[in-house]
Design an enzyme around this catalytic site. Structure first.
Site, PDB file in Angstrom:
ATOM      1  N   PRO A   2      43.368  92.558  63.216  1.00 36.64           N
ATOM      2  CA  PRO A   2      43.418  93.918  62.667  1.00 36.64           C
ATOM      3  C   PRO A   2      44.575  94.091  61.691  1.00 36.64           C
ATOM      4  CG  PRO A   2      43.262  93.939  65.073  1.00 36.64           C
ATOM      5  CD  PRO A   2      43.607  92.548  64.653  1.00 36.64           C
ATOM      6  N   GLU A   3      44.252  94.166  60.415  1.00 38.67           N
ATOM      7  CA  GLU A   3      45.265  94.490  59.425  1.00 38.67           C
ATOM      8  C   GLU A   3      44.824  95.776  58.750  1.00 38.67           C
ATOM      9  OE1 GLU A   3      46.853  91.169  57.285  1.00 38.67           O
ATOM     10  OE2 GLU A   3      46.474  89.815  58.943  1.00 38.67           O
ATOM     11  N   LYS A  51      48.529 100.479  59.618  1.00 37.31           N
ATOM     12  CA  LYS A  51      47.768  99.954  60.748  1.00 37.31           C
ATOM     13  C   LYS A  51      47.615 100.982  61.869  1.00 37.31           C
ATOM     14  CE  LYS A  51      50.153  95.819  60.609  1.00 37.31           C
ATOM     15  NZ  LYS A  51      50.414  94.450  61.105  1.00 37.31           N
ATOM     16  N   ARG A 250      54.999  85.723  65.078  1.00 30.75           N
ATOM     17  CA  ARG A 250      54.722  85.669  63.646  1.00 30.75           C
ATOM     18  C   ARG A 250      54.354  84.251  63.248  1.00 30.75           C
ATOM     19  NH1 ARG A 250      58.585  90.151  60.914  1.00 30.75           N
ATOM     20  NH2 ARG A 250      57.779  91.778  62.239  1.00 30.75           N
TER      21      ARG A 250
END
Ligand SMILES: [Zn+2]
Length: 263
Positions: A2-3, A51, A250
């Site tokens: 989900p971006e 977001k 990340r």
């Protein structure tokens, strides 16, 4: 993943399913909202900010409220027709159900679920930088915010939603590959920051209205990205094995040849 584009699409799905509808029932499965009942409330609209998802409602008292949610890595909203089976995810992941005469919206594994007065929305999203897919997208402001911390690596700076809102790991990796910039390049040494920001916006915008996230223009499985998710596979430009590095949650993918280290 989900971006910004996924969240934008989700907001549109919810808007089509619920906007204008009066809710006939609600079921919150999170402790902080367990006692909340939105029966009789009207859905004004569904919007996204970076977001973050903002479902705007009007209470029977006419007070305006916003149901906030964040998808993070694994959340999702689905709209079903009444009577349809909820098949998207396992039932134990359901955090909220909103029922209307024409649709049932089910939120799975949502984060930061909160109901706040609409006038206080800024307390949830006011820290965000310009929204890449927002009607008020401001590229110059995004560049200004990024440039304010020239020592920071561009990989980190692009993910910081206070600089610009909507880029996650996938778009970060893909933008930097396409610009030939190593993720560890200090922001101050990126050759064309405005061009990098403009490309990020174009890549996200291209995926509005579809769920397959592609930066290559190819929608078939295995062809949708240049470097993201392609560890050890040959670079589509030079054939070198794509590298992957994880720093906490990340993840960075890059081509060491196409994206030489300039730091
Ligand atoms: Zn390469």
């Amino acid at each position: 993943m989900p971006e910004g584009d996924t969240v934008w699409n989700t907001a549109r799905v919810l808007d089509r399913a619920l906007a204008g509808a009066r809710l006939t029932g609600s079921d919150f499965r999170v402790p902080q909202l367990a006692a909340t009942d939105l029966t009789g409330w009207t859905v004004r609209e569904s919007a996204s900010r970076g977001k973050h998802l903002l479902l705007r409602l009007t209470a029977p008292t006419a007070a305006q409220w916003t149901l906030h949610s964040h998808l993070r890595m694994d959340g999702a909203w689905r709209a079903y027709t009444p009577g349809e089976r909820w098949t998207a995810r396992p039932a134990h992941l359901i955090r909220v159900v909103l029922r209307s005469p024409g649709a049932v919206a089910v939120g799975y594994h949502l984060h930061e679920l909160a109901l706040v007065p609409t006038a206080e929305e800024l307390s949830l999203v006011g820290h965000l930088g310009p929204d890449l897919l927002g009607p008020d997208w401001d590229a110059d402001e995004a560049v200004r915010r990024l440039a304010a911390e020239p020592e920071r690596t561009i990989g980190e700076a692009l993910l910081d939603q206070r600089n610009l809102a909507g880029v996650g790991n996938l778009y970060k990796c893909e933008v930097l590959f396409l610009r030939g910039v190593s993720p560890w390049t200090p922001v101050g040494a990126v050759p064309d920051l405005p061009g990098t920001v403009a490309l990020a916006q174009r890549l996200l915008a291209a995926n509005r209205g579809r769920w397959t996230q592609s930066t290559t223009g190819v929608l078939r499985r295995g062809g949708t990205s240049y470097v993201y998710g392609r560890r050890a596979q040959p670079c589509r430009r030079c054939g070198t094995a794509i590298r992957k590095e994880e720093l906490g949650d990340r993840v960075t993918y890059w081509c060491p040849v196409c994206q030489p280290d300039r730091s």
